[in-house]
Write a protein that holds these residues in place. Structure first.
Motif, PDB file in Angstrom:
ATOM      1  N   THR A  51       0.833  -1.202   0.000  1.00  0.00           N
ATOM      2  CA  THR A  51       0.000   0.000   0.000  1.00  0.00           C
ATOM      3  C   THR A  51       0.867   1.251   0.000  1.00  0.00           C
ATOM      4  O   THR A  51       0.586   2.217  -0.719  1.00  0.00           O
ATOM      5  N   GLN A  52       1.945   1.227   0.779  1.00  0.00           N
ATOM      6  CA  GLN A  52       2.852   2.369   0.838  1.00  0.00           C
ATOM      7  C   GLN A  52       3.543   2.581  -0.506  1.00  0.00           C
ATOM      8  O   GLN A  52       3.647   3.708  -0.978  1.00  0.00           O
ATOM      9  N   LYS A  53       3.992   1.512  -1.142  1.00  0.00           N
ATOM     10  CA  LYS A  53       4.641   1.628  -2.444  1.00  0.00           C
ATOM     11  C   LYS A  53       3.664   2.157  -3.492  1.00  0.00           C
ATOM     12  O   LYS A  53       4.038   2.957  -4.349  1.00  0.00           O
ATOM     13  N   ALA A  54       2.422   1.729  -3.439  1.00  0.00           N
ATOM     14  CA  ALA A  54       1.415   2.206  -4.391  1.00  0.00           C
ATOM     15  C   ALA A  54       1.167   3.698  -4.196  1.00  0.00           C
ATOM     16  O   ALA A  54       1.009   4.443  -5.170  1.00  0.00           O
ATOM     17  N   LEU A  59       2.001   9.267  -6.224  1.00  0.00           N
ATOM     18  CA  LEU A  59       2.511  10.628  -6.037  1.00  0.00           C
ATOM     19  C   LEU A  59       3.515  11.013  -7.114  1.00  0.00           C
ATOM     20  O   LEU A  59       3.646  12.185  -7.453  1.00  0.00           O
ATOM     21  N   HIS A  60       4.204  10.030  -7.665  1.00  0.00           N
ATOM     22  CA  HIS A  60       5.218  10.316  -8.671  1.00  0.00           C
ATOM     23  C   HIS A  60       4.604  11.006  -9.891  1.00  0.00           C
ATOM     24  O   HIS A  60       5.229  11.867 -10.503  1.00  0.00           O
TER      25      HIS A  60
END
Length: 81
Positions: A51-54, A59-60
């Motif tokens: 979830t954090q990586k997604a 945001l990128h």
């Protein structure tokens, strides 16, 4: 039958708990409970990491990139507009 409740609380205060009462042996139930508890914690942490990586990936795409300020080309390095 000897039921076992295995519980673990991490330093952030989140708690996980499992109850096992499948075997007649308390020691076997304890072993199964600890295995299930470790799998449960691992799966929860893997899901949180995904979830954090997604969220970082999303945001990128929102990054605002600036315009080029100056571009120089050629032997004399003249500015190109």
């Amino acid at each position: 039958m000897q039921a076992i409740r295995a519980r673990w609380v991490d330093p952030e205060g989140r708690a996980w708990s499992v109850v096992v009462r499948e075997n007649r042996s308390q020691h076997m139930n304890r072993r199964v409970a600890l295995d299930r508890l470790s799998v449960l914690i691992w799966a929860d942490r893997a899901e949180a990491l995904a979830t954090q990586k997604a969220a970082v990936h999303d945001l990128h795409g929102q990054i605002q990139r600036g315009d080029r300020r100056k571009v120089f080309e050629g032997e004399g390095f003249r500015e190109v507009r």
